[in-house]
Design a protein around this motif. Sequence first.
Motif, short mmCIF file in Angstrom:
data_model
loop_
_atom_site.label_atom_id
_atom_site.label_comp_id
_atom_site.label_asym_id
_atom_site.label_seq_id
_atom_site.Cartn_x
_atom_site.Cartn_y
_atom_site.Cartn_z
N TYR A 259 43.22 36.44 42.75
CA TYR A 259 42.19 36.35 41.62
C TYR A 259 41.53 37.49 41.51
O TYR A 259 40.88 38.55 41.22
CB TYR A 259 41.89 35.22 41.39
CG TYR A 259 41.10 34.27 40.36
CD1 TYR A 259 41.82 34.60 38.92
CD2 TYR A 259 39.49 34.79 40.28
CE1 TYR A 259 40.26 34.14 38.09
CE2 TYR A 259 38.79 34.90 39.68
CZ TYR A 259 39.20 34.50 37.83
OH TYR A 259 38.06 34.15 37.49
N VAL A 260 40.67 37.86 43.18
CA VAL A 260 39.98 38.51 43.47
C VAL A 260 40.08 40.15 43.30
O VAL A 260 39.00 40.55 42.95
CB VAL A 260 39.39 38.16 45.03
CG1 VAL A 260 38.53 39.26 45.77
CG2 VAL A 260 38.52 37.18 45.19
N LEU A 261 41.42 40.39 43.74
CA LEU A 261 41.97 41.56 43.51
C LEU A 261 42.11 42.24 42.18
O LEU A 261 42.43 42.71 42.06
CB LEU A 261 43.10 41.65 44.52
CG LEU A 261 43.37 41.86 45.44
CD1 LEU A 261 44.80 42.30 45.96
CD2 LEU A 261 42.51 42.79 46.50
N ASN A 262 42.07 41.06 41.50
CA ASN A 262 42.04 41.60 39.31
C ASN A 262 40.92 41.71 38.86
O ASN A 262 40.72 41.35 37.84
CB ASN A 262 43.49 40.95 38.73
CG ASN A 262 44.49 40.71 39.92
OD1 ASN A 262 45.56 42.20 38.96
ND2 ASN A 262 45.42 40.89 40.70
N SER A 263 39.54 41.23 39.17
CA SER A 263 38.04 41.25 39.13
C SER A 263 37.81 40.38 38.84
O SER A 263 36.98 41.00 38.06
CB SER A 263 38.82 42.94 38.54
OG SER A 263 39.17 44.14 38.61
N ASP A 265 35.60 36.61 39.01
CA ASP A 265 34.33 36.92 39.82
C ASP A 265 34.49 35.69 40.17
O ASP A 265 35.46 34.54 40.46
CB ASP A 265 33.05 36.96 38.54
CG ASP A 265 33.15 35.98 37.84
OD1 ASP A 265 32.82 34.56 38.10
OD2 ASP A 265 33.86 35.91 36.71
N THR A 285 36.54 36.42 49.46
CA THR A 285 35.71 37.75 48.81
C THR A 285 36.16 38.28 50.42
O THR A 285 36.95 39.66 51.03
CB THR A 285 34.86 38.10 48.13
OG1 THR A 285 35.00 37.07 47.27
CG2 THR A 285 34.09 39.30 47.81
N GLN A 289 38.59 41.75 51.73
CA GLN A 289 37.80 43.47 51.58
C GLN A 289 38.41 44.00 51.90
O GLN A 289 38.95 44.76 50.79
CB GLN A 289 35.71 42.92 52.05
CG GLN A 289 35.62 43.83 52.34
CD GLN A 289 35.46 44.26 51.02
OE1 GLN A 289 34.34 42.71 49.96
NE2 GLN A 289 35.30 44.91 50.37
N ILE A 292 40.55 45.06 48.37
CA ILE A 292 39.68 45.61 47.66
C ILE A 292 39.19 46.26 47.36
O ILE A 292 39.20 47.17 46.97
CB ILE A 292 38.43 44.65 47.65
CG1 ILE A 292 38.75 42.97 47.63
CG2 ILE A 292 37.10 44.79 46.69
CD1 ILE A 292 37.61 41.81 47.23
N GLN A 295 41.48 49.10 46.40
CA GLN A 295 42.03 48.79 44.68
C GLN A 295 41.27 49.93 44.46
O GLN A 295 40.94 50.86 44.36
CB GLN A 295 41.64 47.24 44.44
CG GLN A 295 42.95 46.24 44.55
CD GLN A 295 43.82 46.69 43.55
OE1 GLN A 295 44.60 47.30 44.73
NE2 GLN A 295 43.68 46.46 42.43
N HIS A 296 39.93 50.11 45.48
CA HIS A 296 39.11 51.31 44.82
C HIS A 296 39.62 52.38 44.78
O HIS A 296 39.05 53.37 44.21
CB HIS A 296 37.34 51.18 45.57
CG HIS A 296 36.30 51.65 45.42
ND1 HIS A 296 36.32 52.52 46.42
CD2 HIS A 296 35.27 51.74 44.47
CE1 HIS A 296 35.40 53.52 45.60
NE2 HIS A 296 34.71 52.77 44.86
N SER A 300 39.33 54.47 42.03
CA SER A 300 38.25 55.69 41.96
C SER A 300 38.15 56.19 40.87
O SER A 300 39.39 57.68 42.09
CB SER A 300 37.25 55.50 43.01
OG SER A 300 36.69 57.00 43.73
#
Length: 307
Positions: A259-263, A265, A285, A289, A292, A295-296, A300
């Motif tokens: 859920y967190v990795l797919n943005s 909240d 979160t 990290q 995340i 993923q960035h 990016s």
Amino acid sequence: MILETRGAKEKLDMQSATNMFIRSRKLKNLTGNTVASYEQALAKFNAFMDENDIGKVNDVILEDIQEFIQTRHDEGNSAPTINKYIRSLRAFFNFLLSSGYLSENPMEAIDKLVEEKRILRTLSREQVMALLEAPNRSTPAGYRNYVFILLLLDTGMRLEEALTFRVNDVFWQERVIQVFGKWRRERLIPFSDVLSVHLREYLELRGDSENDVFFLNVDGQPLKRRTVQEEISDYGKLAGIKGVRVSCHTLRYTFARNYVLNSGDVVSLMRIMGHKSLHMAQLYTEMFQTDISKQHDKFSPVSSIFN
């Protein structure tokens, strides 16, 4: 200092006080697991008090509780486990104080132990796929277990919630399931179109029953907590998953990670998973990290230009 009773209240023996407290928790409509946790903690505490010839709640002093906690530590209990004892005892003595059986609370000076930062281990995509291949979907029980695993991965439900929601708690058009979580708090948990298809297929296979709990065993009775835990663990072994303990908690954490990795909240995650405060959602979160950040780097525009 021995605690005095308030007003004309008589001195209570430990077991009578415990019975009153447990009865009060049941009247609050707490979950069976929560009540059982209180019962287990107080049984240990009462046995310790009995060994030290302390029979009345009014005779319990700060040093007695400190010694009890130290004994639990010496036995090898972890900080989270000891903190469960502390929470139970705090609730117990707060109840006695508010009920007029104590004039002071010996738990006031007791703080929770500092806990090490939790490491939430989750399943990789490959491990999830391997786990889903483990149940024999050609049998009614195997397909039911397959759908049960899908449910935990898709919704992040607690095991107790998944075992107790009813057929009428599923709102198909809205794609949400109504559950009653910790402290009997009601919430609505969304589910995917994919899960919806499998839930409907399982329900058709399940057939009509006098029991309205959604997941039933072959005898038409609700699934047992221990049975489900053992079956999911066995599926993990059958799938050859190593390095991660395959459990219902692991599936819940795997949902949170994805859920967190797919943005997703943090506030929405907190509501879906039924957390009372942001602490656990923030922990998710922080724990994820590194993922995340990866993923960035992957998405990016700057990274894509220079790589």
